[in-house]
Design a protein around this motif. Structure first.
Motif, PDB file in Angstrom:
ATOM      1  N   VAL A 155       0.237  -7.658   4.661  1.00  0.00           N
ATOM      2  CA  VAL A 155       0.854  -6.613   4.200  1.00  0.00           C
ATOM      3  C   VAL A 155       1.150  -5.336   5.225  1.00  0.00           C
ATOM      4  CG1 VAL A 155       0.884  -4.968   2.329  1.00  0.00           C
ATOM      5  CG2 VAL A 155      -0.146  -7.210   1.940  1.00  0.00           C
ATOM      6  N   THR A 156       2.573  -5.057   5.173  1.00  0.00           N
ATOM      7  CA  THR A 156       3.221  -4.102   6.081  1.00  0.00           C
ATOM      8  C   THR A 156       2.967  -2.647   5.255  1.00  0.00           C
ATOM      9  OG1 THR A 156       4.697  -5.524   6.821  1.00  0.00           O
ATOM     10  CG2 THR A 156       5.193  -3.193   7.195  1.00  0.00           C
ATOM     11  N   PRO A 157       2.440  -1.875   6.187  1.00  0.00           N
ATOM     12  CA  PRO A 157       2.089  -0.489   5.721  1.00  0.00           C
ATOM     13  C   PRO A 157       3.386   0.421   5.441  1.00  0.00           C
ATOM     14  CG  PRO A 157       1.441  -0.523   7.909  1.00  0.00           C
ATOM     15  CD  PRO A 157       1.684  -1.918   7.329  1.00  0.00           C
ATOM     16  N   TYR A 158       3.346   0.992   4.245  1.00  0.00           N
ATOM     17  CA  TYR A 158       4.571   1.930   3.833  1.00  0.00           C
ATOM     18  C   TYR A 158       4.679   3.092   5.050  1.00  0.00           C
ATOM     19  CZ  TYR A 158       7.553   5.091   1.477  1.00  0.00           C
ATOM     20  OH  TYR A 158       8.766   5.861   0.895  1.00  0.00           O
ATOM     21  N   ALA A 159       3.532   3.455   5.473  1.00  0.00           N
ATOM     22  CA  ALA A 159       3.570   4.425   6.411  1.00  0.00           C
ATOM     23  C   ALA A 159       2.552   4.513   7.419  1.00  0.00           C
ATOM     24  CB  ALA A 159       3.895   5.881   5.992  1.00  0.00           C
ATOM     25  N   ILE A 160       2.403   4.868   8.458  1.00  0.00           N
ATOM     26  CA  ILE A 160       1.140   5.240   9.232  1.00  0.00           C
ATOM     27  C   ILE A 160       1.211   6.806   9.714  1.00  0.00           C
ATOM     28  CG2 ILE A 160      -0.007   4.879  11.397  1.00  0.00           C
ATOM     29  CD1 ILE A 160       0.976   1.988  11.400  1.00  0.00           C
ATOM     30  N   VAL A 161       0.263   7.506   9.105  1.00  0.00           N
ATOM     31  CA  VAL A 161       0.208   9.065   9.357  1.00  0.00           C
ATOM     32  C   VAL A 161      -0.983   9.483  10.271  1.00  0.00           C
ATOM     33  CG1 VAL A 161       0.014  11.371   8.182  1.00  0.00           C
ATOM     34  CG2 VAL A 161       1.232   9.370   7.116  1.00  0.00           C
ATOM     35  N   ASN A 162      -0.476  10.125  11.489  1.00  0.00           N
ATOM     36  CA  ASN A 162      -1.499  10.562  12.038  1.00  0.00           C
ATOM     37  C   ASN A 162      -1.719  12.301  11.844  1.00  0.00           C
ATOM     38  OD1 ASN A 162      -3.066  11.771  14.606  1.00  0.00           O
ATOM     39  ND2 ASN A 162      -2.252  10.257  15.803  1.00  0.00           N
ATOM     40  N   PHE A 163      -2.759  12.303  11.094  1.00  0.00           N
ATOM     41  CA  PHE A 163      -3.114  13.976  10.623  1.00  0.00           C
ATOM     42  C   PHE A 163      -3.512  14.831  11.755  1.00  0.00           C
ATOM     43  CE2 PHE A 163      -3.529  11.416   6.733  1.00  0.00           C
ATOM     44  CZ  PHE A 163      -2.779  12.201   5.877  1.00  0.00           C
ATOM     45  N   SER A 164      -4.108  14.303  12.940  1.00  0.00           N
ATOM     46  CA  SER A 164      -4.351  14.986  14.119  1.00  0.00           C
ATOM     47  C   SER A 164      -3.188  15.608  14.771  1.00  0.00           C
ATOM     48  CB  SER A 164      -5.241  14.069  15.287  1.00  0.00           C
ATOM     49  OG  SER A 164      -6.465  13.755  14.538  1.00  0.00           O
TER      50      SER A 164
ATOM     51  N   LYS B  72      -2.726   7.349  -6.831  1.00  0.00           N
ATOM     52  CA  LYS B  72      -1.898   6.823  -7.816  1.00  0.00           C
ATOM     53  C   LYS B  72      -1.008   5.931  -7.324  1.00  0.00           C
ATOM     54  CE  LYS B  72       1.473   7.989 -11.591  1.00  0.00           C
ATOM     55  NZ  LYS B  72       2.080   9.006 -12.218  1.00  0.00           N
ATOM     56  N   ASP B  73      -0.354   6.092  -6.239  1.00  0.00           N
ATOM     57  CA  ASP B  73       0.694   5.409  -5.633  1.00  0.00           C
ATOM     58  C   ASP B  73       0.484   4.416  -4.266  1.00  0.00           C
ATOM     59  OD1 ASP B  73       2.526   6.324  -7.688  1.00  0.00           O
ATOM     60  OD2 ASP B  73       2.773   8.267  -6.403  1.00  0.00           O
ATOM     61  N   PHE B  74      -0.716   4.877  -3.626  1.00  0.00           N
ATOM     62  CA  PHE B  74      -0.962   4.544  -2.363  1.00  0.00           C
ATOM     63  C   PHE B  74      -2.365   4.022  -2.142  1.00  0.00           C
ATOM     64  CE2 PHE B  74       2.728   7.286  -1.791  1.00  0.00           C
ATOM     65  CZ  PHE B  74       3.593   6.573  -0.928  1.00  0.00           C
ATOM     66  N   LEU B  75      -2.601   3.133  -1.077  1.00  0.00           N
ATOM     67  CA  LEU B  75      -3.916   2.948  -0.807  1.00  0.00           C
ATOM     68  C   LEU B  75      -3.990   3.624   0.737  1.00  0.00           C
ATOM     69  CD1 LEU B  75      -6.762   1.476  -0.797  1.00  0.00           C
ATOM     70  CD2 LEU B  75      -5.522  -0.716   0.232  1.00  0.00           C
ATOM     71  N   LEU B  76      -4.871   4.360   1.001  1.00  0.00           N
ATOM     72  CA  LEU B  76      -4.935   4.847   2.359  1.00  0.00           C
ATOM     73  C   LEU B  76      -6.189   4.137   3.022  1.00  0.00           C
ATOM     74  CD1 LEU B  76      -3.387   7.045   0.697  1.00  0.00           C
ATOM     75  CD2 LEU B  76      -4.555   8.727   2.407  1.00  0.00           C
ATOM     76  N   ALA B  77      -5.821   3.459   4.245  1.00  0.00           N
ATOM     77  CA  ALA B  77      -6.957   2.697   5.051  1.00  0.00           C
ATOM     78  C   ALA B  77      -7.086   3.565   6.393  1.00  0.00           C
ATOM     79  CB  ALA B  77      -6.664   1.110   5.168  1.00  0.00           C
ATOM     80  N   LYS B  78      -8.071   3.836   6.699  1.00  0.00           N
ATOM     81  CA  LYS B  78      -8.461   4.725   8.046  1.00  0.00           C
ATOM     82  C   LYS B  78      -8.239   3.706   8.964  1.00  0.00           C
ATOM     83  CE  LYS B  78     -11.601   8.081  10.274  1.00  0.00           C
ATOM     84  NZ  LYS B  78     -12.955   8.578  10.202  1.00  0.00           N
TER      85      LYS B  78
ATOM     86  N   GLU C 110      -6.250   8.984  11.616  1.00  0.00           N
ATOM     87  CA  GLU C 110      -5.090   8.248  11.282  1.00  0.00           C
ATOM     88  C   GLU C 110      -5.079   7.489  10.240  1.00  0.00           C
ATOM     89  OE1 GLU C 110      -1.140   6.582  14.035  1.00  0.00           O
ATOM     90  OE2 GLU C 110      -3.331   6.296  14.809  1.00  0.00           O
ATOM     91  N   TYR C 111      -4.236   7.184   9.367  1.00  0.00           N
ATOM     92  CA  TYR C 111      -4.308   6.296   8.117  1.00  0.00           C
ATOM     93  C   TYR C 111      -3.045   5.577   8.037  1.00  0.00           C
ATOM     94  CZ  TYR C 111      -8.724   8.727   6.234  1.00  0.00           C
ATOM     95  OH  TYR C 111      -9.895   9.085   5.840  1.00  0.00           O
ATOM     96  N   ARG C 112      -3.216   4.290   7.520  1.00  0.00           N
ATOM     97  CA  ARG C 112      -2.199   3.516   6.957  1.00  0.00           C
ATOM     98  C   ARG C 112      -2.078   3.701   5.678  1.00  0.00           C
ATOM     99  NH1 ARG C 112      -4.953  -0.416   9.954  1.00  0.00           N
ATOM    100  NH2 ARG C 112      -4.172  -1.172  12.097  1.00  0.00           N
ATOM    101  N   PHE C 113      -0.863   3.971   5.121  1.00  0.00           N
ATOM    102  CA  PHE C 113      -0.352   4.287   3.768  1.00  0.00           C
ATOM    103  C   PHE C 113       0.234   2.914   3.273  1.00  0.00           C
ATOM    104  CE2 PHE C 113      -1.402   8.363   4.722  1.00  0.00           C
ATOM    105  CZ  PHE C 113      -1.276   9.165   3.708  1.00  0.00           C
TER     106      PHE C 113
END
Length: 501
Positions: free
Chosen positions: A28-37, A187-193, A204-207
């Motif tokens: 499954v392709t993530p909707y976004a990858i967020v680097n909080f750092s 509610k809308d996403f699964l965040l995987a570190k 950093e998390y995959r959404f």
């Protein structure tokens, strides 16, 4: 890892869950990858994610109130650095017309009132009926608290991008994010570190879209939801609760039901077979015992009748015998009559076998119970050459009882005291209301319990009998409706026999 109650995951479940997680990330392709750092580069700025430091309702007085302006010292000493709080008070009180360029982007980012300084400037423009520039908002999104971005998005429309996604996170998800949980369900996403070596402090998390997750899990036997305290899970993975999905549960229940039903039917059939086998065996044993008693009763009747005839013939010449021989003859006569009564009782038992009780009683009113007692105790005392003290209360007059079984009870208990007990042996007889009490005691003691003493074929070291005496007494007393009480030091048996009028 944490297991919950009796529904804890087996090793097989843990292995399957790990496979599902790995397969999901591969397919499954993530909707976004967020680097909080990179979004929040410092610890101070990271606090803008913390829901506990932001207010839930904005207070306009923080912008409009000037009640304390005359009381505040709004002049900054040139020897000290300018504080953001002082700059804001100067701006609020009209002592400053512009703010420094670094005001929003320099820590601290939160005003003591619980709002970020960026949000205070935003609300100030709204208060002054000046529409904030969307460019200014977008350029400074990293300095708003996430809860404030959520409010801005409701007022200005969807912001899009990463901050638009983050603005949709609720407080519990933000707390999980601050705690750097491995998996977070919103509610809308699964965040995987994404894991990095410990030397790199990268957050950093995959959404993944929740719809993609739901669609993927439909092919597996599992479903996931957010964990709450007290919620029962198959497996708890941080704030995530893994459980079997409904379809898989029905499959398990159907299979388990079939197996369980088959097992119950087998066990029930086995119990029935054992029960019927036991009933059949008991009936066979009863027939054998009845047959043995019939044979014994039949065979006893002829020699007993012959002995009675011989005794009558000898009785005609008894006057010619010496005194000792006469006493011996009388004792022998008593035993022969006892055998006759035993034969007749066996006959009556066989004729009344259809009765529910074990003993076929023939109760009759006896005018002198005392005579019955002496008829038993004197011969037994002479046979064993031991003394017995008999005490009978004057209140014992007529009483309704079965003479034969009453004498059987007394004989067995007195013989038991002579054989197994120690002197002195005593018998006490008294009446209370509608009950006759008989107490036989001796000076000995025993370590055996009442259950052991009254067990069939239970014999003492000195016994030469069959070991049935006390067992017979106990059964007869119970069938009579009475009670038998035993004490072991000194040994005594007390009987309570009801009057059967």
């Amino acid at each position: 890892m944490k297991f919950q109650g009796p529904g804890a995951a087996s090793n097989s479940d843990l292995y399957e869950i790990a496979k599902v997680k790995l397969s999901f990330q591969k397919n499954v392709t993530p909707y976004a990858i967020v680097n909080f750092s990179s979004l929040y580069y410092s610890k101070e700025q990271m606090q803008l994610l913390n829901p506990s430091i932001a207010i839930n309702h904005f207070d306009n007085n923080v912008i409009t109130s000037k009640s304390d302006c005359d009381l505040k010292n709004l002049v900054q000493s040139p020897l000290k650095n300018f504080s953001k709080n002082l700059i804001w008070d100067q701006l609020r009180c009209g002592k400053r017309l512009e703010i420094p360029f670094w005001f929003v982007k320099k820590p601290p980012f939160m005003h003591p009132s619980g709002s970020s300084y960026a949000y205070l400037l935003y609300r100030r423009d709204i208060q002054r009926h000046k529409t904030p520039s969307m460019k200014w908002i977008r350029d400074n999104l990293g300095y708003f608290h996430l809860k404030e971005i959520h409010e801005i998005q409701k007022e200005q429309g969807a912001l899009g991008g990463i901050y638009g996604i983050l603005a949709g996170l609720n407080e519990k998800s933000l707390v999980d994010l601050i705690n750097r949980e491995g998996t977070i369900l919103t509610k809308d996403f699964l965040l995987a570190k994404i894991s990095y070596p410990k030397n790199f402090d990268i957050m950093e998390y995959r959404f993944y879209l929740r719809d993609d997750l739901t669609q993927f899990l439909e092919k597996s036997p599992y479903q996931i939801s957010r964990y709450y305290r007290g919620k029962r899970c198959l497996y708890q993975d941080g704030p995530i609760c893994w459980r079997y999905n409904v379809r898989h549960l029905f499959q398990m229940i159907n299979f388990s039901t079939v197996i369980s039903f088959g097992g119950v039917v087998f066990i029930f059939a086995l119990i029935l077979w054992l029960l019927f086998s036991k009933i059949k065996q008991d009936k066979l044993e009863d027939k054998r015992r009845k047959m043995a008693l019939q044979v014994l009763t039949h065979e006893f009747r002829t020699p007993v009748a012959s002995l009675l005839l011989t005794m009558d013939n000898i009785n005609r010449k008894i006057s010619s015998f010496d005194e000792k021989t006469q006493d011996d003859f009388l004792r022998m006569s008593a035993e022969i009559y006892r055998l006759q009564r035993l034969t007749e009782k066996s006959k009556h038992y066989l004729q009344g076998a259809a009765n529910k009780g074990l003993v076929n009683f023939q109760f009759e009113k006896v005018e002198s119970v005392e005579d019955l007692v002496y008829d038993v105790t004197i011969p037994v005392s002479e046979r064993y050459e031991q003394d017995i003290t008999v005490t009978i209360d004057n209140k014992v007059e007529s009483f309704s009882l079965d003479v034969y079984w009453f004498q059987i009870i007394l004989k067995n208990l007195v013989e038991n005291a002579f054989v197994h007990g120690q002197s002195p042996v005593s018998l006490n007889l008294w009446r209370e209301k509608n009950n006759l009490f008989v107490k036989i005691s001796d000076g000995g003691k025993t370590e055996m319990s009442f259950e052991e003493l009254t067990e069939e074929f239970s014999k003492g070291n000195k016994s030469s009998g069959s070991g049935l005496g006390l067992s017979i007494v106990n059964k007869v007393v119970k069938e009579w409706g009475g009670v038998m009480i035993f004490k072991n030091n000194p040994t005594s048996f007390t009987l309570r026999l009801p009057n059967k009028e």
